[in-house]
Design a protein around this motif. Structure first.
Motif, PDB file in Angstrom:
ATOM      1  N   ASP A  48       0.856  -1.189   0.000  1.00 54.04           N
ATOM      2  CA  ASP A  48       0.000   0.000   0.000  1.00 54.04           C
ATOM      3  C   ASP A  48       0.891   1.238   0.000  1.00 54.04           C
ATOM      4  O   ASP A  48       0.804   2.080   0.901  1.00 54.04           O
ATOM      5  CB  ASP A  48      -0.947  -0.020   1.216  1.00 54.04           C
ATOM      6  N   VAL A  95       2.196   5.210  11.247  1.00 54.06           N
ATOM      7  CA  VAL A  95       1.085   4.356  10.799  1.00 54.06           C
ATOM      8  C   VAL A  95       0.733   3.386  11.932  1.00 54.06           C
ATOM      9  O   VAL A  95       1.215   2.257  11.971  1.00 54.06           O
ATOM     10  CB  VAL A  95       1.475   3.597   9.510  1.00 54.06           C
ATOM     11  N   HIS A 118      -2.072  -0.289  11.725  1.00 56.26           N
ATOM     12  CA  HIS A 118      -1.728  -1.598  11.174  1.00 56.26           C
ATOM     13  C   HIS A 118      -0.237  -1.642  10.875  1.00 56.26           C
ATOM     14  O   HIS A 118       0.414  -0.599  10.787  1.00 56.26           O
ATOM     15  CB  HIS A 118      -2.521  -1.852   9.896  1.00 56.26           C
ATOM     16  N   PHE A 168     -10.822  -0.545   1.983  1.00 51.09           N
ATOM     17  CA  PHE A 168     -10.477  -0.676   0.557  1.00 51.09           C
ATOM     18  C   PHE A 168     -11.485  -1.561  -0.178  1.00 51.09           C
ATOM     19  O   PHE A 168     -11.244  -1.986  -1.296  1.00 51.09           O
ATOM     20  CB  PHE A 168      -9.087  -1.311   0.410  1.00 51.09           C
ATOM     21  N   PHE A 208      -7.587  -2.480   6.097  1.00 49.82           N
ATOM     22  CA  PHE A 208      -7.170  -2.067   4.748  1.00 49.82           C
ATOM     23  C   PHE A 208      -6.826  -3.332   3.943  1.00 49.82           C
ATOM     24  O   PHE A 208      -7.615  -4.265   3.928  1.00 49.82           O
ATOM     25  CB  PHE A 208      -6.026  -1.036   4.838  1.00 49.82           C
ATOM     26  N   GLN A 227      -1.957  -5.757   5.527  1.00 46.43           N
ATOM     27  CA  GLN A 227      -1.877  -4.718   6.576  1.00 46.43           C
ATOM     28  C   GLN A 227      -2.667  -5.140   7.824  1.00 46.43           C
ATOM     29  O   GLN A 227      -3.723  -4.571   8.128  1.00 46.43           O
ATOM     30  CB  GLN A 227      -2.426  -3.390   6.033  1.00 46.43           C
ATOM     31  N   ARG A 230       2.553  12.884  11.383  1.00 43.82           N
ATOM     32  CA  ARG A 230       1.210  12.811  10.799  1.00 43.82           C
ATOM     33  C   ARG A 230       0.712  11.409  11.145  1.00 43.82           C
ATOM     34  O   ARG A 230       1.416  10.422  10.936  1.00 43.82           O
ATOM     35  CB  ARG A 230       1.309  13.045   9.301  1.00 43.82           C
ATOM     36  N   SER A 287      -4.726   7.203   9.604  1.00 36.50           N
ATOM     37  CA  SER A 287      -5.988   6.544   9.999  1.00 36.50           C
ATOM     38  C   SER A 287      -6.245   6.732  11.498  1.00 36.50           C
ATOM     39  O   SER A 287      -6.599   5.778  12.208  1.00 36.50           O
ATOM     40  CB  SER A 287      -5.930   5.045   9.680  1.00 36.50           C
ATOM     41  N   ASP A 305      -4.221  10.667  -1.763  1.00 35.91           N
ATOM     42  CA  ASP A 305      -5.348   9.736  -1.805  1.00 35.91           C
ATOM     43  C   ASP A 305      -6.483  10.219  -2.708  1.00 35.91           C
ATOM     44  O   ASP A 305      -7.406   9.453  -2.982  1.00 35.91           O
ATOM     45  CB  ASP A 305      -5.936   9.537  -0.392  1.00 35.91           C
ATOM     46  N   ARG A 320      -5.683   5.278  -6.698  1.00 32.49           N
ATOM     47  CA  ARG A 320      -5.049   6.553  -6.373  1.00 32.49           C
ATOM     48  C   ARG A 320      -3.729   6.777  -7.098  1.00 32.49           C
ATOM     49  O   ARG A 320      -3.028   7.749  -6.838  1.00 32.49           O
ATOM     50  CB  ARG A 320      -4.846   6.631  -4.854  1.00 32.49           C
ATOM     51  N   ARG A 376      -0.298  10.127  -8.135  1.00 27.58           N
ATOM     52  CA  ARG A 376       1.020   9.801  -7.570  1.00 27.58           C
ATOM     53  C   ARG A 376       2.098   9.686  -8.641  1.00 27.58           C
ATOM     54  O   ARG A 376       3.157   9.117  -8.405  1.00 27.58           O
ATOM     55  CB  ARG A 376       0.908   8.479  -6.795  1.00 27.58           C
TER      56      ARG A 376
HETATM   57  C1  NOJ Z   1      -4.524   6.687   4.862  1.00 23.37           C
HETATM   58  C2  NOJ Z   1      -3.419   6.964   3.903  1.00 23.37           C
HETATM   59  O1  NOJ Z   1      -3.435   8.313   3.534  1.00 23.37           O
HETATM   60  C3  NOJ Z   1      -3.619   6.043   2.722  1.00 23.37           C
HETATM   61  O2  NOJ Z   1      -2.751   6.347   1.673  1.00 23.37           O
HETATM   62  C4  NOJ Z   1      -3.451   4.629   3.205  1.00 23.37           C
HETATM   63  O3  NOJ Z   1      -3.749   3.740   2.128  1.00 23.37           O
HETATM   64  C5  NOJ Z   1      -4.376   4.302   4.375  1.00 23.37           C
HETATM   65  N1  NOJ Z   1      -4.425   5.344   5.355  1.00 23.37           N
HETATM   66  C6  NOJ Z   1      -3.958   3.029   5.062  1.00 23.37           C
HETATM   67  O4  NOJ Z   1      -2.741   3.220   5.725  1.00 23.37           O
END
Ligand code: NOJ
Length: 539
Positions: free
Chosen positions: A69, A109, A112, A157, A175, A179, A209, A212, A325, A410, A414
């Motif tokens: 991802d 992150v 997950h 997703f 997701f 993950q 940042r 999720s 995204d 997405r 990118r």
């Molecule tokens: C939000 C992120 O901006 C996105 O790109 C990602 O696929 C999901 N969270 C899962 O981590």
């Protein structure tokens, strides 16, 4: 907020009105010539970011990852993927950027990990009921032989968020399959993430940042989803606030105002604001603004709502037009339906790019004139469109793959940046390597080189606007007020002598004041035409 200087090094509350530029490392600049962007590429282009006039950079994940991802499947939170470079380079990058007055925000992150993370590998190597599996959400299935998933949840997703193992147990992944979700009720999950925060703050990161951010905590019973039943089994649960309070305490231990930025997608604005209480997150992305259509009424409503929501908790507002995204602004605003909605993405939507670009230029001046912080996604300053004709066999986004090919995914936002030259890779790679996603053949006019030479380019508009954001005293602080205008016009003042006017309607709007900056040409009699914005000085 006071009248501090905007120079980052002198600005104690830098995050309250910063312009934060989002770098998607795979697609920013390729320093080692393998077709994928990397930290060497970013380091070489830091002067570009300094000239653009941004205060901070937020990097999408650069950690070791199988890239199921785009790096949001993290195998090691304390390293850098060899594709991007080394930890040593990341440290140098953070220091060099700061030397140019640019702070670094890293992406955490926590919901997950990657299925290649040592914790998950260990969990797979053990049997049902093991302590290793308690770090995740493993459950027996339903049905006579456990052949049905443990509940009826749907993956973010699309499809089922449960995957069954050969030993019969299922694991949860909100997701992609790769993950697995962590179990945030487990103390080790909490302490590990607190250490990860410290790891990056110790290396000079000015903030994190949080990916999720509203999804981490789950109802331990993992019950079926019942619409309207509170609390939700996996979104916006009360437990989260305690987690973020402990993170805030860690951030506050460090000098220089290290910040927590939440990725909080919540339809309920009041619930959203609770994450921004003074002892929780510093800021969160304004997805309400991002998703609104290009209409005066809708945007005014979003601005009013945003200001009203943030004031009581004392958090600064943020303004976001796009990110990695969502559909690029130039494309979205060139469509009949100018809202953003994940569910509404389809192949082959008719788009008028000239119209979209004109509106995106006006939107830039609108968002950069509002009080608070602003997030810019790489390529936004170049007016890049969404690339909608990528060969299907090159698409990598799990959103596309899991939709059975119906959702474009997405990848279109990118595509590697065009820097110079008149054909791919447009200076993105120094070697002739093919970029990881192909760039369009018609981007020669959109390169940094081409746009730097043109007074009317999107890049020149962003550079000028960002410079004025720093130098115009009226744009500092929180002072904001609407001015009387027709319903198809947004007009507001910042301080006593600065005004922004945006015309969404067909009739030109007369301008009486000195024009500091315009998003497009005025009419012959100096009126503001449709889909155009101006910054004005009064007196
Ligand atoms: C939000 C992120 O901006 C996105 O790109 C990602 O696929 C999901 N969270 C899962 O981590």
């Amino acid at each position: 907020m006071g009248q501090q200087s905007r120079l980052p090094s002198e600005h104690p509350h830098w995050w309250r009105d910063a312009a934060i530029y989002q770098v998607y490392p795979r697609s920013f600049a390729d320093g080692d010539g393998d077709g994928t962007g990397d930290l060497a590429g970013v380091r070489a282009r830091l002067p570009y970011l300094a000239e653009l006039g941004v205060d901070a950079v937020w990097f999408n994940p650069w950690y070791p990852s199988p890239m199921a991802d785009g790096g949001y499947d993290v195998a090691d939170y304390r390293g850098v993927d060899p594709l991007f470079g080394t930890l040593d380079e990341a440290e140098k990058l953070i220091a060099e950027a700061l030397g140019l007055g640019i702070r670094t925000v890293v992406d955490i992150v926590p919901n997950h990990v990657s299925d290649q993370h040592p914790w998950f590998r260990a969990a797979l190597a053990t049997s049902p009921g093991s302590p290793e599996r308690e770090l995740f959400h493993f459950r027996p299935g339903r049905g006579e032989g456990g052949e049905l998933p443990p509940n009826d949840w749907v993956s973010e997703f699309g499809g089922c968020p449960w995957t069954r193992l050969p030993d019969g147990e299922w694991y949860l992944h909100l997701f992609a399959t790769q993950q697995p979700d962590l179990n945030w009720a487990h103390p080790e999950v909490r302490s590990e993430h607190e250490e990860i925060l410290r790891f990056w703050f110790d290396r000079g990161a000015a903030g994190v940042r949080i990916d999720s951010a509203a999804l981490l905590a789950k109802d331990p019973a993992l019950p079926d989803f019942v619409r309207g039943r509170d609390p939700h089994p996996f979104t916006d649960r009360e437990e989260l606030h305690d987690i973020y309070r402990s993170w805030r305490a860690i951030a506050d231990e460090y000098p220089g105002e290290r910040i927590l930025v939440g990725e909080v997608w919540l339809p309920d604005a009041e619930r959203f604001a609770r994450y921004l209480r003074p002892d929780e997150l510093h800021t969160a992305f304004n997805f309400d603004f991002l998703a609104r259509p290009w209409e005066a009424r809708a945007l005014r409503e979003s601005i009013d709502g945003t200001l009203a929501l943030h004031a009581p908790v004392g958090a600064p507002t943020t303004w976001v037009l796009c990110n990695h995204d969502v559909t690029r602004t130039v494309t979205r605003y060139g469509r009949r339906d100018t809202r953003f909605d994940f569910a509404g993405k389809t192949f082959g939507t008719p788009t008028d790019l000239a119209l979209g670009r004109r509106r995106a230029r006006a939107a830039a001046l609108l968002s950069l004139a509002l009080p608070g912080a602003v997030y810019l996604y790489q390529g936004e300053e170049l007016g890049l469109p969404e690339v909608e004709d990528l060969p299907l066999d090159r698409l990598q986004d799990p959103m596309h793959l899991r939709s059975g090919g119906t959702d474009p995914g997405r990848d279109g936002c990118r595509v590697p940046l065009p820097w110079s030259g008149d054909r791919p890779p447009y200076g993105f790679s120094q070697a002739p390597a093919e970029p990881w996603l192909p760039q369009p053949a018609d981007w020669a006019d959109l390169t940094v080189e081409a746009q730097s030479a043109r007074a009317d380019s999107m890049l020149t508009l962003y550079r000028t606007a960002l410079r004025l954001r720093r130098t115009e005293v009226a744009l500092r602080g929180d002072e904001f007020g609407w001015l009387p205008s027709a319903s198809e016009v947004l007009a507001f003042r910042r301080g006593a002598d600065f005004r922004c006017v945006v015309n969404f309607g067909p009739r030109p709007v007369p301008l009486e004041q000195e024009v500091l900056l315009a998003s497009g040409p005025l009419t012959a009699d100096r009126q503001l035409p449709t889909d155009t914005a101006v910054w004005l000085r009064v007196g």
